[in-house]
Design a protein around this motif. Structure first.
Motif: not given
Ligand code: PQQ
Length: 230
Positions: A177, A126, A48, A212, A51, A151-152, A82, A144-145, A58, A78, A155, A21-22, A173
């Motif tokens: 989340r 993606y 970002r 992903k 994204y 992480l959030l 956004h 990945t969520e 998506k 979802r 952060r 993961y990132h 933001y």
């Molecule tokens: N990933 C998705 C997805 O793939 O549907 C939706 C979200 C993520 C978000 O709404 C995010 O805010 C988000 N934020 C991060 C982040 O800030 O590190 C990562 C990811 C993610 O892991 O894909 C999402």
């Protein structure tokens, strides 16, 4: 390979996040350590954003494929999270406020001209994956969520501590989340664990999650290369 139990399958999915993961990306590590310059931070926010604006796109592709009405009713939230709606600002608007907090204009973010080629390729890949893959794999790529909430929270704390020049309101933001994400995660896990009933389907979901992770990793690679010269 035999079908894994739901418990074992979830364990293996989570292990993918631990490894790739990132949160592990050097650019992210430097962000948390307070090492990013203003220009590097702005570069990340600006890129970002590409994204962010593509997440509801998506999700709309996936919505067209979900087989049941109940799942579509949950999934559509979802997109609303956004895009927002009248009187209810969504995530994209909140990300614009983050942009403004780091010194980027709304116009600069929305025209997308400065999005780096590597970021564009990764995010477009993606969206395209979600457009053309079976719904189960498209859904699995959002897993990945699972790893995002930890992480959030980190952060929010680390940016507040290390980057006092960023107005804390700009971090709304990420705070939003944290309250929105648990329902997404529950739905993702339910869809994937209940519907990947063969070893082949489980393997395909794991590949989707790895792909992903690579998307998110590539995004940071591109930002790091351009803004950090590494
Ligand atoms: N990933 C998705 C997805 O793939 O549907 C939706 C979200 C993520 C978000 O709404 C995010 O805010 C988000 N934020 C991060 C982040 O800030 O590190 C990562 C990811 C993610 O892991 O894909 C999402």
């Amino acid at each position: 390979m035999n079908t894994r139990s739901a418990e074992e399958f979830e364990k293996q999915l989570r292990a993918i996040g631990q490894e790739r993961y990132h949160h592990l990306h050097p650019f992210n590590v430097r962000m948390h350590a307070g090492e990013l310059s203003e220009e590097e931070f702005r570069g990340w926010v600006r890129n970002r954003f590409y994204y962010q604006v593509n997440l509801p796109v998506k999700d709309a592709f996936i919505l067209t494929k979900l087989p049941g009405r109940d799942d579509r009713r949950r999934w559509i939230q979802r997109i609303i999270d956004h895009d927002g709606r009248t009187g209810d600002e969504g995530g994209i608007e909140k990300w614009i406020r983050l942009g403004e907090a780091v010194g980027l204009s709304r116009r600069e973010l929305l025209d997308g001209e400065s999005v780096l080629p590597g970021v564009r390729f990764a995010v477009d890949a993606y969206v395209d994956f979600c457009r053309r893959s079976p719904w189960l794999e498209s859904v699995a790529s959002a897993l990945t969520e699972l790893f995002a909430p930890d992480l959030l929270s980190k952060r929010i704390a680390d940016v507040e501590r290390h980057y006092p020049w960023i107005d804390s309101d700009g971090l709304e933001y990420f705070r939003a989340r944290l309250t929105q994400q648990p329902k997404d995660i529950a739905h993702l896990l339910e869809l994937v664990l209940e519907n990947a009933t063969t070893a082949e389907q489980q393997d395909a979901c794991m590949r989707a999650l790895e792909f992903k992770c690579d998307v998110l990793w590539s995004l940071l690679d591109a930002v790091q290369h351009t803004y950090s010269g590494r």
